[in-house]
Design a protein around this motif. Structure first.
Motif, PDB file in Angstrom:
ATOM      1  N   ASN A 166     -15.475 -11.298  10.267  1.00  0.00           N
ATOM      2  CA  ASN A 166     -15.808 -12.475   9.471  1.00  0.00           C
ATOM      3  C   ASN A 166     -16.744 -12.077   8.340  1.00  0.00           C
ATOM      4  O   ASN A 166     -17.931 -11.840   8.553  1.00  0.00           O
ATOM      5  N   TYR A 167     -16.210 -11.989   7.128  1.00  0.00           N
ATOM      6  CA  TYR A 167     -17.010 -11.563   5.990  1.00  0.00           C
ATOM      7  C   TYR A 167     -18.125 -12.556   5.693  1.00  0.00           C
ATOM      8  O   TYR A 167     -19.209 -12.169   5.264  1.00  0.00           O
ATOM      9  N   ASP A 168     -17.877 -13.838   5.922  1.00  0.00           N
ATOM     10  CA  ASP A 168     -18.880 -14.852   5.615  1.00  0.00           C
ATOM     11  C   ASP A 168     -20.135 -14.676   6.474  1.00  0.00           C
ATOM     12  O   ASP A 168     -21.247 -14.929   6.014  1.00  0.00           O
ATOM     13  N   MET A 169     -19.960 -14.234   7.710  1.00  0.00           N
ATOM     14  CA  MET A 169     -21.095 -14.040   8.610  1.00  0.00           C
ATOM     15  C   MET A 169     -21.746 -12.675   8.417  1.00  0.00           C
ATOM     16  O   MET A 169     -22.963 -12.536   8.518  1.00  0.00           O
ATOM     17  N   ARG A 170     -20.944 -11.672   8.105  1.00  0.00           N
ATOM     18  CA  ARG A 170     -21.453 -10.305   7.901  1.00  0.00           C
ATOM     19  C   ARG A 170     -20.801  -9.742   6.644  1.00  0.00           C
ATOM     20  O   ARG A 170     -19.806  -9.038   6.712  1.00  0.00           O
ATOM     21  N   PRO A 171     -21.341 -10.052   5.473  1.00  0.00           N
ATOM     22  CA  PRO A 171     -20.711  -9.654   4.201  1.00  0.00           C
ATOM     23  C   PRO A 171     -20.822  -8.162   3.918  1.00  0.00           C
ATOM     24  O   PRO A 171     -21.832  -7.676   3.419  1.00  0.00           O
ATOM     25  N   SER A 172     -19.772  -7.448   4.257  1.00  0.00           N
ATOM     26  CA  SER A 172     -19.712  -6.012   4.013  1.00  0.00           C
ATOM     27  C   SER A 172     -18.256  -5.653   3.743  1.00  0.00           C
ATOM     28  O   SER A 172     -17.374  -6.021   4.512  1.00  0.00           O
ATOM     29  N   ALA A 173     -18.003  -4.934   2.639  1.00  0.00           N
ATOM     30  CA  ALA A 173     -16.620  -4.710   2.220  1.00  0.00           C
ATOM     31  C   ALA A 173     -16.467  -3.362   1.534  1.00  0.00           C
ATOM     32  O   ALA A 173     -17.444  -2.736   1.130  1.00  0.00           O
ATOM     33  N   VAL A 174     -15.219  -2.913   1.417  1.00  0.00           N
ATOM     34  CA  VAL A 174     -14.878  -1.713   0.653  1.00  0.00           C
ATOM     35  C   VAL A 174     -13.743  -2.065  -0.293  1.00  0.00           C
ATOM     36  O   VAL A 174     -12.986  -3.011  -0.057  1.00  0.00           O
ATOM     37  N   PHE A 175     -13.611  -1.293  -1.372  1.00  0.00           N
ATOM     38  CA  PHE A 175     -12.497  -1.481  -2.296  1.00  0.00           C
ATOM     39  C   PHE A 175     -11.256  -0.780  -1.752  1.00  0.00           C
ATOM     40  O   PHE A 175     -11.343   0.311  -1.176  1.00  0.00           O
ATOM     41  N   CYS A 176     -10.113  -1.396  -1.952  1.00  0.00           N
ATOM     42  CA  CYS A 176      -8.844  -0.824  -1.510  1.00  0.00           C
ATOM     43  C   CYS A 176      -8.248  -0.004  -2.652  1.00  0.00           C
ATOM     44  O   CYS A 176      -7.290  -0.434  -3.314  1.00  0.00           O
ATOM     45  N   GLU A 177      -8.801   1.164  -2.886  1.00  0.00           N
ATOM     46  CA  GLU A 177      -8.363   1.995  -4.000  1.00  0.00           C
ATOM     47  C   GLU A 177      -7.652   3.239  -3.468  1.00  0.00           C
ATOM     48  O   GLU A 177      -8.281   4.118  -2.879  1.00  0.00           O
ATOM     49  N   PRO A 178      -6.329   3.328  -3.642  1.00  0.00           N
ATOM     50  CA  PRO A 178      -5.585   4.472  -3.102  1.00  0.00           C
ATOM     51  C   PRO A 178      -5.799   5.730  -3.925  1.00  0.00           C
ATOM     52  O   PRO A 178      -6.148   5.669  -5.108  1.00  0.00           O
ATOM     53  N   SER A 179      -5.588   6.873  -3.300  1.00  0.00           N
ATOM     54  CA  SER A 179      -5.697   8.152  -4.000  1.00  0.00           C
ATOM     55  C   SER A 179      -4.613   8.284  -5.055  1.00  0.00           C
ATOM     56  O   SER A 179      -4.859   8.794  -6.146  1.00  0.00           O
ATOM     57  N   GLU A 180      -3.421   7.875  -4.704  1.00  0.00           N
ATOM     58  CA  GLU A 180      -2.292   7.958  -5.619  1.00  0.00           C
ATOM     59  C   GLU A 180      -1.864   6.542  -5.987  1.00  0.00           C
ATOM     60  O   GLU A 180      -1.599   5.729  -5.105  1.00  0.00           O
ATOM     61  N   LYS A 181      -1.815   6.260  -7.268  1.00  0.00           N
ATOM     62  CA  LYS A 181      -1.448   4.916  -7.720  1.00  0.00           C
ATOM     63  C   LYS A 181       0.070   4.786  -7.794  1.00  0.00           C
ATOM     64  O   LYS A 181       0.637   4.457  -8.836  1.00  0.00           O
ATOM     65  N   ALA A 182       0.703   5.074  -6.677  1.00  0.00           N
ATOM     66  CA  ALA A 182       2.166   5.022  -6.619  1.00  0.00           C
ATOM     67  C   ALA A 182       2.610   3.669  -6.079  1.00  0.00           C
ATOM     68  O   ALA A 182       1.967   3.111  -5.187  1.00  0.00           O
ATOM     69  N   PRO A 183       3.718   3.137  -6.590  1.00  0.00           N
ATOM     70  CA  PRO A 183       4.225   1.859  -6.078  1.00  0.00           C
ATOM     71  C   PRO A 183       4.948   2.049  -4.753  1.00  0.00           C
ATOM     72  O   PRO A 183       5.245   3.171  -4.334  1.00  0.00           O
ATOM     73  N   CYS A 184       5.241   0.942  -4.086  1.00  0.00           N
ATOM     74  CA  CYS A 184       6.088   0.994  -2.895  1.00  0.00           C
ATOM     75  C   CYS A 184       7.430   1.618  -3.257  1.00  0.00           C
ATOM     76  O   CYS A 184       7.934   1.451  -4.370  1.00  0.00           O
ATOM     77  N   SER A 185       7.996   2.338  -2.313  1.00  0.00           N
ATOM     78  CA  SER A 185       9.315   2.931  -2.496  1.00  0.00           C
ATOM     79  C   SER A 185      10.295   2.201  -1.587  1.00  0.00           C
ATOM     80  O   SER A 185      10.286   2.394  -0.373  1.00  0.00           O
ATOM     81  N   PHE A 186      11.104   1.319  -2.165  1.00  0.00           N
ATOM     82  CA  PHE A 186      12.090   0.577  -1.391  1.00  0.00           C
ATOM     83  C   PHE A 186      13.482   1.080  -1.725  1.00  0.00           C
ATOM     84  O   PHE A 186      13.801   1.270  -2.909  1.00  0.00           O
ATOM     85  N   PRO A 187      14.322   1.328  -0.702  1.00  0.00           N
ATOM     86  CA  PRO A 187      13.997   1.270   0.722  1.00  0.00           C
ATOM     87  C   PRO A 187      13.295   2.545   1.176  1.00  0.00           C
ATOM     88  O   PRO A 187      13.377   3.576   0.511  1.00  0.00           O
ATOM     89  N   PHE A 188      12.602   2.479   2.323  1.00  0.00           N
ATOM     90  CA  PHE A 188      11.981   3.668   2.898  1.00  0.00           C
ATOM     91  C   PHE A 188      12.288   3.724   4.389  1.00  0.00           C
ATOM     92  O   PHE A 188      12.590   2.702   5.010  1.00  0.00           O
ATOM     93  N   MET A 189      12.221   4.937   4.933  1.00  0.00           N
ATOM     94  CA  MET A 189      12.536   5.141   6.348  1.00  0.00           C
ATOM     95  C   MET A 189      11.253   5.190   7.170  1.00  0.00           C
ATOM     96  O   MET A 189      10.283   5.857   6.811  1.00  0.00           O
ATOM     97  N   PHE A 190      11.270   4.472   8.286  1.00  0.00           N
ATOM     98  CA  PHE A 190      10.167   4.501   9.249  1.00  0.00           C
ATOM     99  C   PHE A 190      10.754   4.357  10.641  1.00  0.00           C
ATOM    100  O   PHE A 190      11.416   3.372  10.935  1.00  0.00           O
ATOM    101  N   LYS A 191      10.562   5.365  11.466  1.00  0.00           N
ATOM    102  CA  LYS A 191      11.085   5.378  12.832  1.00  0.00           C
ATOM    103  C   LYS A 191      12.588   5.088  12.856  1.00  0.00           C
ATOM    104  O   LYS A 191      13.068   4.222  13.588  1.00  0.00           O
ATOM    105  N   ASN A 192      13.295   5.815  12.004  1.00  0.00           N
ATOM    106  CA  ASN A 192      14.760   5.763  11.947  1.00  0.00           C
ATOM    107  C   ASN A 192      15.306   4.401  11.510  1.00  0.00           C
ATOM    108  O   ASN A 192      16.480   4.093  11.724  1.00  0.00           O
ATOM    109  N   THR A 193      14.458   3.604  10.898  1.00  0.00           N
ATOM    110  CA  THR A 193      14.888   2.308  10.390  1.00  0.00           C
ATOM    111  C   THR A 193      14.582   2.235   8.905  1.00  0.00           C
ATOM    112  O   THR A 193      13.532   2.704   8.460  1.00  0.00           O
ATOM    113  N   SER A 194      15.511   1.662   8.147  1.00  0.00           N
ATOM    114  CA  SER A 194      15.323   1.519   6.719  1.00  0.00           C
ATOM    115  C   SER A 194      14.683   0.168   6.408  1.00  0.00           C
ATOM    116  O   SER A 194      15.120  -0.868   6.932  1.00  0.00           O
ATOM    117  N   TYR A 195      13.646   0.187   5.574  1.00  0.00           N
ATOM    118  CA  TYR A 195      12.935  -1.036   5.205  1.00  0.00           C
ATOM    119  C   TYR A 195      13.042  -1.266   3.705  1.00  0.00           C
ATOM    120  O   TYR A 195      12.746  -0.376   2.908  1.00  0.00           O
TER     121      TYR A 195
END
Length: 368
Positions: A166-195
């Motif tokens: 609960n951020y309102d009760m304990r305000p502590s956060a981090v920025f969601c900044e990825p190392s590589e600014k790459a977009p999602c790759s659709f479709p992609f394979m995960f556990k033998n399933t295509s998404y």
């Protein structure tokens, strides 16, 4: 003999102490000459070597170390950090010192739990004053539940996550900044399933995610899916569709002229005049086919459901206020023909690419 031993100790002890100090992390912020520092500094040095204190008060304790500016050591041999990474099935966008005797480390792949590859962190990665803890999903902010990073409450369009339930009760956060600014790759394979969409599969905390390469199992590169626009010079303002870019009407997010291949949209009706844009929510890319960075794309709709199985074109259909009795390439930069799956695309936004099997249907419904 005693004097010789004493002399050798006098010579070597400072070096031994220095080596020991180097293994300790910087402490930010620290006090030097009565001033507070939250980053490595070259002040007080003659050779412009960045340094930091390893206690909160250098003036009192006089303990310091030269700052490392790149990752080092670990079983990855100092390979760079990869953010975000999974560790004990939690999402990290920062270095951590859990179970490392106080030294900060990071995974050098997107999933430490699978690959077990890591390096010690460069000291300048620790300069920010926000916590070095994982995201907590889902989290509460202003009585709303979030299962992904958000720009809520910010004016700069930066994505962030709470490190507490609960951020309102304990305000502590981090920025969601990825190392590589790459977009999602659709479709992609995960556990033998295509998404072809962002997924929660494999996510212990229910976070939406996608792979940034075609095969997650091979590359373990991923990103948390943003469900809203972010960044850009519009600071995350919503997309405006359609918009004009290079004198052409764009009905969808594009990655044209974007160095990292990220998809973006104008946030006003005419980018050529206003030059205002945001990066697109990843969930708006789920129906876009993969495209090389720097290429352009125009498609009928960001939310269109293209190529659904066993669906037929509907003729005539309305697109852009105009009636179509055949497949068309209008709205595309390519020559790929498409059709609507309802009689009014402008309202229903359902479409698919035309195939040879659509031609008889097309011809049979054409008025003569």
């Amino acid at each position: 003999m005693a004097l010789r031993i004493a002399f050798l100790l006098y010579i070597w002890i400072p070096f031994l102490l220095a080596a020991n100090e180097v293994s300790r992390p910087c402490v930010f912020p620290f006090i030097f000459q009565g001033k507070l520092y939250s980053t490595c500094t070259t002040n007080g040095t003659r050779k412009n070597q960045p340094w930091c204190s390893i206690t909160s008060n250098y003036d009192r304790h006089r303990r310091w170390k030269p700052c490392t500016l790149t990752e080092y050591g670990g079983n990855s041999g100092g390979k760079p950090c990869f953010f975000p990474f999974l560790y004990q099935r939690r999402t990290y966008y920062t270095c951590t010192r859990k179970y490392s005797r106080g030294r900060f480390w990071c995974s050098t792949t997107g999933n430490y739990d699978i690959n077990r590859k890591w390096s010690y962190c460069a000291d300048n990665r620790l300069e920010e004053s926000y916590p070095t803890e994982p995201c907590y999903f889902p989290f509460m902010y202003k009585n709303k539940l979030y299962t992904s990073c958000t720009t809520a409450g910010r004016t700069d369009g930066k994505l962030w996550c709470s490190v507490n339930r609960n951020y309102d009760m304990r305000p502590s956060a981090v920025f969601c900044e990825p190392s590589e600014k790459a977009p999602c790759s659709f479709p992609f394979m995960f556990k033998n399933t295509s998404y072809s969409t962002c997924t929660k599969e494999g996510s212990i905390d229910g976070q939406l995610w996608c792979a940034t390469t075609a095969d997650y199992e091979k590359d373990t590169k991923w990103r948390a899916c943003a469900t809203e626009e972010y960044g850009g010079n519009s600071n995350g303002a919503p997309c405006f569709f359609p918009f004009i870019y290079k004198s052409q009407k764009r009905n969808n997010c594009i990655n044209e002229d974007e160095q990292n291949g990220q998809y973006w949209c104008a946030t006003t009706e005419n980018y050529d005049l206003d030059f205002k844009f945001s990066f697109c929510a990843d969930t708006k890319l789920e129906n876009l086919e993969p495209l090389e960075a720097g290429k352009s794309r125009m498609q009928p709709s960001v939310s269109g459901n293209h190529n659904p199985p066993k669906r037929q074109c509907v003729f005539p259909f309305i697109y852009g206020g105009k009636s179509y009795t055949t497949c068309t390439t209008d709205g595309f930069n390519s020559q790929s023909a498409w059709c609507s799956l309802t009689d009014n695309f402008d309202i229903d936004q359902k479409w698919k690419y035309c195939t040879a099997s659509d031609m008889p249907s097309q011809n049979s419904t054409r008025p003569y």
